[in-house]
Design a protein around this motif. Structure first.
Motif, PDB file in Angstrom:
ATOM      1  N   ARG A   1     -24.144   5.562  19.876  1.00 13.80           N
ATOM      2  CA  ARG A   1     -25.005   6.738  20.680  1.00 13.80           C
ATOM      3  C   ARG A   1     -24.750   6.619  22.191  1.00 13.80           C
ATOM      4  NH1 ARG A   1     -29.239   6.548  23.027  1.00 13.80           N
ATOM      5  NH2 ARG A   1     -30.081   5.206  21.841  1.00 13.80           N
ATOM      6  N   GLU A   2     -24.975   5.156  22.771  1.00 17.24           N
ATOM      7  CA  GLU A   2     -24.770   5.024  23.959  1.00 17.24           C
ATOM      8  C   GLU A   2     -23.369   5.153  24.538  1.00 17.24           C
ATOM      9  OE1 GLU A   2     -26.616   1.215  25.454  1.00 17.24           O
ATOM     10  OE2 GLU A   2     -28.331   1.938  24.602  1.00 17.24           O
ATOM     11  N   ALA A   3     -22.589   4.631  23.612  1.00 19.59           N
ATOM     12  CA  ALA A   3     -20.997   4.660  23.777  1.00 19.59           C
ATOM     13  C   ALA A   3     -20.495   6.166  24.111  1.00 19.59           C
ATOM     14  CB  ALA A   3     -20.042   3.935  22.699  1.00 19.59           C
ATOM     15  N   LEU A   4     -21.054   7.046  23.196  1.00 23.60           N
ATOM     16  CA  LEU A   4     -20.375   8.256  23.216  1.00 23.60           C
ATOM     17  C   LEU A   4     -21.097   9.111  24.511  1.00 23.60           C
ATOM     18  CD1 LEU A   4     -20.300   9.258  19.484  1.00 23.60           C
ATOM     19  CD2 LEU A   4     -18.531   8.683  20.937  1.00 23.60           C
TER      20      LEU A   4
ATOM     21  N   ARG B   1      -9.993   1.885  29.213  1.00 27.24           N
ATOM     22  CA  ARG B   1     -10.102   0.578  28.348  1.00 27.24           C
ATOM     23  C   ARG B   1     -11.448   0.840  27.723  1.00 27.24           C
ATOM     24  NH1 ARG B   1      -5.549   1.425  29.772  1.00 27.24           N
ATOM     25  NH2 ARG B   1      -4.186  -0.094  30.794  1.00 27.24           N
ATOM     26  N   ILE B   2     -11.509   0.434  26.446  1.00 31.43           N
ATOM     27  CA  ILE B   2     -12.867   0.339  25.682  1.00 31.43           C
ATOM     28  C   ILE B   2     -12.574  -1.031  24.929  1.00 31.43           C
ATOM     29  CG2 ILE B   2     -14.343   1.240  23.797  1.00 31.43           C
ATOM     30  CD1 ILE B   2     -12.748   4.232  24.413  1.00 31.43           C
ATOM     31  N   ILE B   3     -13.804  -1.852  25.053  1.00 28.85           N
ATOM     32  CA  ILE B   3     -13.933  -3.118  24.497  1.00 28.85           C
ATOM     33  C   ILE B   3     -14.874  -2.681  23.342  1.00 28.85           C
ATOM     34  CG2 ILE B   3     -14.472  -5.607  24.242  1.00 28.85           C
ATOM     35  CD1 ILE B   3     -13.573  -5.583  27.337  1.00 28.85           C
ATOM     36  N   LEU B   4     -14.651  -2.833  21.923  1.00 29.43           N
ATOM     37  CA  LEU B   4     -15.480  -2.385  20.868  1.00 29.43           C
ATOM     38  C   LEU B   4     -15.835  -3.530  19.845  1.00 29.43           C
ATOM     39  CD1 LEU B   4     -17.346  -0.276  19.204  1.00 29.43           C
ATOM     40  CD2 LEU B   4     -14.950   0.253  18.053  1.00 29.43           C
ATOM     41  N   ASP B   5     -17.019  -3.990  19.597  1.00 32.97           N
ATOM     42  CA  ASP B   5     -17.477  -4.933  18.678  1.00 32.97           C
ATOM     43  C   ASP B   5     -17.663  -4.152  17.053  1.00 32.97           C
ATOM     44  OD1 ASP B   5     -18.389  -7.447  17.409  1.00 32.97           O
ATOM     45  OD2 ASP B   5     -20.397  -7.082  18.188  1.00 32.97           O
ATOM     46  N   LEU B   6     -17.488  -4.925  16.375  1.00 31.20           N
ATOM     47  CA  LEU B   6     -17.414  -4.214  14.872  1.00 31.20           C
ATOM     48  C   LEU B   6     -18.782  -4.299  14.426  1.00 31.20           C
ATOM     49  CD1 LEU B   6     -14.340  -5.507  12.741  1.00 31.20           C
ATOM     50  CD2 LEU B   6     -14.766  -3.146  13.879  1.00 31.20           C
ATOM     51  N   ASN B   7     -19.591  -5.217  14.649  1.00 32.12           N
ATOM     52  CA  ASN B   7     -21.061  -5.243  14.444  1.00 32.12           C
ATOM     53  C   ASN B   7     -21.875  -5.096  15.434  1.00 32.12           C
ATOM     54  OD1 ASN B   7     -23.246  -6.064  12.925  1.00 32.12           O
ATOM     55  ND2 ASN B   7     -22.955  -8.206  12.803  1.00 32.12           N
ATOM     56  N   LEU B   8     -22.374  -3.817  15.246  1.00 35.13           N
ATOM     57  CA  LEU B   8     -23.282  -3.347  16.480  1.00 35.13           C
ATOM     58  C   LEU B   8     -24.677  -3.313  15.863  1.00 35.13           C
ATOM     59  CD1 LEU B   8     -20.949  -0.347  17.666  1.00 35.13           C
ATOM     60  CD2 LEU B   8     -21.678  -2.621  18.885  1.00 35.13           C
ATOM     61  N   GLY B   9     -25.155  -4.353  15.397  1.00 32.04           N
ATOM     62  CA  GLY B   9     -26.609  -4.460  14.885  1.00 32.04           C
ATOM     63  C   GLY B   9     -26.406  -3.867  13.583  1.00 32.04           C
TER      64      GLY B   9
ATOM     65  N   PRO C   1     -13.284   6.419  15.057  1.00 39.79           N
ATOM     66  CA  PRO C   1     -12.577   7.930  15.214  1.00 39.79           C
ATOM     67  C   PRO C   1     -13.281   8.875  16.509  1.00 39.79           C
ATOM     68  CG  PRO C   1     -12.966   7.373  13.189  1.00 39.79           C
ATOM     69  CD  PRO C   1     -13.499   6.357  13.790  1.00 39.79           C
ATOM     70  N   ALA C   2     -14.758   8.674  16.597  1.00 44.29           N
ATOM     71  CA  ALA C   2     -15.227   9.393  17.657  1.00 44.29           C
ATOM     72  C   ALA C   2     -14.847   9.200  19.023  1.00 44.29           C
ATOM     73  CB  ALA C   2     -16.755   9.021  17.293  1.00 44.29           C
ATOM     74  N   LEU C   3     -14.800   7.562  19.123  1.00 42.95           N
ATOM     75  CA  LEU C   3     -14.206   7.074  20.316  1.00 42.95           C
ATOM     76  C   LEU C   3     -12.925   7.614  20.679  1.00 42.95           C
ATOM     77  CD1 LEU C   3     -15.360   3.358  20.347  1.00 42.95           C
ATOM     78  CD2 LEU C   3     -16.255   5.299  21.739  1.00 42.95           C
ATOM     79  N   ARG C   4     -12.055   7.765  19.678  1.00 44.01           N
ATOM     80  CA  ARG C   4     -10.553   8.181  19.674  1.00 44.01           C
ATOM     81  C   ARG C   4     -10.437   9.663  20.286  1.00 44.01           C
ATOM     82  NH1 ARG C   4      -7.245   6.610  21.935  1.00 44.01           N
ATOM     83  NH2 ARG C   4      -7.328   4.576  21.153  1.00 44.01           N
ATOM     84  N   THR C   5     -11.564  10.437  19.837  1.00 43.76           N
ATOM     85  CA  THR C   5     -11.550  11.802  20.031  1.00 43.76           C
ATOM     86  C   THR C   5     -12.072  12.096  21.526  1.00 43.76           C
ATOM     87  OG1 THR C   5     -12.091  12.353  17.666  1.00 43.76           O
ATOM     88  CG2 THR C   5     -12.828  13.976  19.211  1.00 43.76           C
ATOM     89  N   HIS C   6     -13.101  11.215  21.911  1.00 44.90           N
ATOM     90  CA  HIS C   6     -13.834  11.618  23.002  1.00 44.90           C
ATOM     91  C   HIS C   6     -12.978  10.854  24.198  1.00 44.90           C
ATOM     92  CE1 HIS C   6     -17.146  12.622  20.558  1.00 44.90           C
ATOM     93  NE2 HIS C   6     -17.500  13.552  21.681  1.00 44.90           N
ATOM     94  N   PHE C   7     -12.314   9.830  23.915  1.00 43.92           N
ATOM     95  CA  PHE C   7     -11.600   9.057  24.886  1.00 43.92           C
ATOM     96  C   PHE C   7     -10.095   8.816  24.543  1.00 43.92           C
ATOM     97  CE2 PHE C   7     -15.688   7.278  25.053  1.00 43.92           C
ATOM     98  CZ  PHE C   7     -16.359   7.574  26.149  1.00 43.92           C
ATOM     99  N   SER C   8      -9.208  10.160  24.441  1.00 44.82           N
ATOM    100  CA  SER C   8      -8.122  10.312  23.757  1.00 44.82           C
ATOM    101  C   SER C   8      -6.829   9.428  24.459  1.00 44.82           C
ATOM    102  CB  SER C   8      -7.642  11.612  23.705  1.00 44.82           C
ATOM    103  OG  SER C   8      -7.653  12.353  25.026  1.00 44.82           O
ATOM    104  N   ASP C   9      -7.296   9.152  25.825  1.00 46.85           N
ATOM    105  CA  ASP C   9      -6.146   8.397  26.496  1.00 46.85           C
ATOM    106  C   ASP C   9      -6.716   7.067  26.761  1.00 46.85           C
ATOM    107  OD1 ASP C   9      -4.596  10.802  26.787  1.00 46.85           O
ATOM    108  OD2 ASP C   9      -5.623  11.453  28.716  1.00 46.85           O
ATOM    109  N   SER C  10      -7.519   6.449  26.046  1.00 50.99           N
ATOM    110  CA  SER C  10      -8.076   5.211  26.381  1.00 50.99           C
ATOM    111  C   SER C  10      -7.390   4.147  25.431  1.00 50.99           C
ATOM    112  CB  SER C  10      -9.462   4.928  26.310  1.00 50.99           C
ATOM    113  OG  SER C  10     -10.353   5.825  27.146  1.00 50.99           O
TER     114      SER C  10
END
Length: 180
Positions: A40-43, A52-60, A69-78
Protein backbone atom coordinates in the motif's frame (compact mmCIF):
# COMPACT_ATOMS: atom_id res chain seq x y z
CA UNK A 1 24.09 6.43 -12.99
CA UNK A 2 22.68 9.54 -14.69
CA UNK A 3 25.09 12.46 -14.58
CA UNK A 4 23.49 15.66 -13.28
CA UNK A 5 19.99 14.15 -13.04
CA UNK A 6 18.43 13.35 -9.69
CA UNK A 7 17.59 9.65 -9.59
CA UNK A 8 14.63 8.60 -7.45
CA UNK A 9 14.74 5.14 -5.91
CA UNK A 10 11.73 3.56 -4.22
CA UNK A 11 12.85 1.06 -1.59
CA UNK A 12 10.11 -1.42 -0.62
CA UNK A 13 11.07 -3.62 2.34
CA UNK A 14 9.34 -4.43 5.62
CA UNK A 15 12.63 -4.45 7.55
CA UNK A 16 12.78 -0.86 8.81
CA UNK A 17 16.41 -1.06 9.95
CA UNK A 18 17.55 -2.50 6.63
CA UNK A 19 15.66 0.27 4.79
CA UNK A 20 17.29 2.98 6.87
CA UNK A 21 20.81 1.63 6.33
CA UNK A 22 20.37 1.04 2.58
CA UNK A 23 18.63 4.41 2.10
CA UNK A 24 21.46 6.22 3.89
CA UNK A 25 24.05 4.49 1.73
CA UNK A 26 22.16 5.24 -1.49
CA UNK A 27 21.76 8.89 -0.48
CA UNK A 28 25.54 9.09 -0.08
CA UNK A 29 25.67 8.12 -3.75
CA UNK A 30 23.52 11.18 -4.59
CA UNK A 31 20.28 9.23 -5.06
CA UNK A 32 16.90 10.38 -3.75
CA UNK A 33 15.31 7.54 -1.80
CA UNK A 34 11.65 7.02 -0.96
CA UNK A 35 10.74 4.32 1.57
CA UNK A 36 7.77 1.96 1.72
CA UNK A 37 7.30 -0.95 4.09
CA UNK A 38 4.34 -2.65 2.38
CA UNK A 39 2.49 -2.71 -0.91
CA UNK A 40 0.00 0.00 0.00
CA UNK A 41 2.80 2.43 0.91
CA UNK A 42 4.70 1.54 -2.27
CA UNK A 43 1.71 2.28 -4.49
CA UNK A 44 1.07 5.56 -2.64
CA UNK A 45 4.28 6.82 -4.29
CA UNK A 46 2.77 6.37 -7.78
CA UNK A 47 2.70 10.15 -8.28
CA UNK A 48 6.46 10.30 -7.65
CA UNK A 49 8.71 9.66 -10.61
CA UNK A 50 10.80 6.73 -9.43
CA UNK A 51 13.30 5.55 -12.00
CA UNK A 52 14.43 2.61 -9.87
CA UNK A 53 12.56 0.32 -7.46
CA UNK A 54 14.13 -2.11 -5.01
CA UNK A 55 11.54 -4.68 -3.91
CA UNK A 56 11.81 -7.34 -1.23
CA UNK A 57 9.85 -10.55 -1.88
CA UNK A 58 8.89 -11.13 1.75
CA UNK A 59 6.98 -8.05 2.96
CA UNK A 60 5.83 -9.37 6.30
CA UNK A 61 2.57 -11.11 5.44
CA UNK A 62 2.65 -9.88 1.85
CA UNK A 63 4.28 -11.56 -1.12
CA UNK A 64 6.29 -9.09 -3.21
CA UNK A 65 5.55 -11.15 -6.34
CA UNK A 66 1.90 -10.14 -6.02
CA UNK A 67 2.97 -6.49 -5.94
CA UNK A 68 5.14 -6.64 -9.08
CA UNK A 69 2.33 -6.25 -11.70
CA UNK A 70 0.91 -3.22 -9.89
CA UNK A 71 4.37 -1.65 -9.63
CA UNK A 72 4.93 -2.32 -13.33
CA UNK A 73 1.59 -0.61 -14.11
CA UNK A 74 2.15 2.45 -11.90
CA UNK A 75 5.87 2.82 -12.64
CA UNK A 76 5.99 1.66 -16.26
CA UNK A 77 9.37 3.26 -17.06
CA UNK A 78 11.09 2.14 -13.85
CA UNK A 79 13.66 -0.60 -13.52
CA UNK A 80 12.61 -2.99 -10.76
CA UNK A 81 15.19 -4.94 -8.81
CA UNK A 82 13.98 -7.79 -6.63
CA UNK A 83 16.32 -8.06 -3.65
CA UNK A 84 15.53 -10.96 -1.34
CA UNK A 85 16.94 -13.05 1.45
CA UNK A 86 14.86 -15.97 0.19
CA UNK A 87 16.24 -16.29 -3.32
CA UNK A 88 15.29 -19.28 -5.40
CA UNK A 89 15.28 -20.14 -9.08
CA UNK A 90 11.47 -20.31 -9.08
CA UNK A 91 11.04 -16.82 -7.63
CA UNK A 92 13.77 -15.40 -9.88
CA UNK A 93 12.04 -16.70 -13.00
CA UNK A 94 8.61 -15.60 -11.80
CA UNK A 95 9.93 -12.13 -10.86
CA UNK A 96 11.31 -11.59 -14.35
CA UNK A 97 8.06 -12.85 -15.92
CA UNK A 98 6.08 -10.38 -13.79
CA UNK A 99 8.17 -7.38 -14.80
CA UNK A 100 11.30 -7.21 -12.67
CA UNK A 101 14.38 -6.19 -14.62
CA UNK A 102 16.89 -7.69 -12.18
CA UNK A 103 16.97 -10.15 -9.27
CA UNK A 104 19.60 -10.29 -6.52
CA UNK A 105 19.89 -12.43 -3.40
CA UNK A 106 20.67 -10.77 -0.07
CA UNK A 107 23.20 -9.92 1.11
CA UNK A 108 24.13 -7.64 -1.76
CA UNK A 109 26.37 -4.60 -1.60
CA UNK A 110 25.28 -1.18 -2.80
CA UNK A 111 27.76 -1.61 -5.66
CA UNK A 112 26.00 -4.87 -6.62
CA UNK A 113 22.64 -3.09 -6.56
CA UNK A 114 23.86 -0.15 -8.65
CA UNK A 115 25.56 -2.50 -11.09
CA UNK A 116 22.33 -4.50 -11.46
CA UNK A 117 20.44 -1.29 -12.25
CA UNK A 118 23.10 -0.21 -14.75
CA UNK A 119 22.94 -3.52 -16.60
CA UNK A 120 20.21 -3.11 -19.19
CA UNK A 121 20.76 -6.39 -21.03
CA UNK A 122 21.46 -9.93 -19.81
CA UNK A 123 25.15 -10.85 -19.52
CA UNK A 124 25.88 -13.99 -21.61
CA UNK A 125 29.48 -13.99 -20.33
CA UNK A 126 28.39 -14.53 -16.74
CA UNK A 127 30.62 -17.27 -15.31
CA UNK A 128 29.04 -20.62 -14.50
CA UNK A 129 29.90 -22.03 -11.10
CA UNK A 130 32.04 -25.16 -11.40
CA UNK A 131 30.38 -26.66 -8.31
CA UNK A 132 26.90 -28.18 -8.47
CA UNK A 133 24.15 -26.91 -6.20
CA UNK A 134 23.95 -28.70 -2.83
CA UNK A 135 21.24 -31.29 -2.18
CA UNK A 136 19.88 -29.17 0.70
CA UNK A 137 19.62 -26.18 -1.63
CA UNK A 138 17.88 -28.26 -4.32
CA UNK A 139 15.33 -29.38 -1.73
CA UNK A 140 14.78 -25.80 -0.63
CA UNK A 141 14.36 -24.72 -4.27
CA UNK A 142 11.78 -27.48 -4.79
CA UNK A 143 9.80 -26.35 -1.74
CA UNK A 144 9.88 -22.76 -3.06
CA UNK A 145 8.57 -23.92 -6.46
CA UNK A 146 5.68 -25.84 -4.88
CA UNK A 147 4.93 -22.87 -2.62
CA UNK A 148 4.82 -20.61 -5.70
CA UNK A 149 2.51 -23.06 -7.50
CA UNK A 150 0.17 -22.86 -4.49
CA UNK A 151 0.21 -19.03 -4.51
CA UNK A 152 2.05 -18.84 -1.19
CA UNK A 153 -0.53 -21.00 0.62
CA UNK A 154 1.50 -22.88 3.25
CA UNK A 155 -1.24 -25.39 4.08
CA UNK A 156 -1.78 -26.36 0.43
CA UNK A 157 1.99 -26.58 -0.09
CA UNK A 158 2.39 -28.83 2.96
CA UNK A 159 -0.35 -31.13 1.64
CA UNK A 160 1.30 -31.23 -1.80
CA UNK A 161 4.65 -32.10 -0.20
CA UNK A 162 3.13 -34.66 2.16
CA UNK A 163 4.39 -32.93 5.30
CA UNK A 164 2.91 -31.28 8.34
CA UNK A 165 2.12 -27.58 7.97
CA UNK A 166 4.11 -26.61 11.09
CA UNK A 167 7.17 -28.47 9.83
CA UNK A 168 6.96 -26.55 6.57
CA UNK A 169 6.48 -23.26 8.43
CA UNK A 170 9.64 -23.92 10.48
CA UNK A 171 11.57 -24.71 7.29
CA UNK A 172 10.34 -21.54 5.60
CA UNK A 173 11.27 -19.40 8.60
CA UNK A 174 14.93 -20.39 8.26
CA UNK A 175 17.33 -18.78 5.84
CA UNK A 176 17.89 -20.78 2.66
CA UNK A 177 20.87 -23.14 2.61
CA UNK A 178 23.92 -21.99 0.67
CA UNK A 179 24.04 -22.98 -2.98
CA UNK A 180 27.27 -24.96 -2.64
Amino acid sequence: MNEGVAMNVLLVDDDVDFCQVLARTLRRRQLDVLLAHNGREALSHAADSCQRIILDLNLGGENGLNLLPALRTHFSDSRILVLTGYASIATAVESIKLGATQYLPKPASVDDILQAFAQAEPDPDLPISPRPVSVRRLGWEYIQRILLENNGNVSATARALGMHRRTLQRMLAKHPPSAV
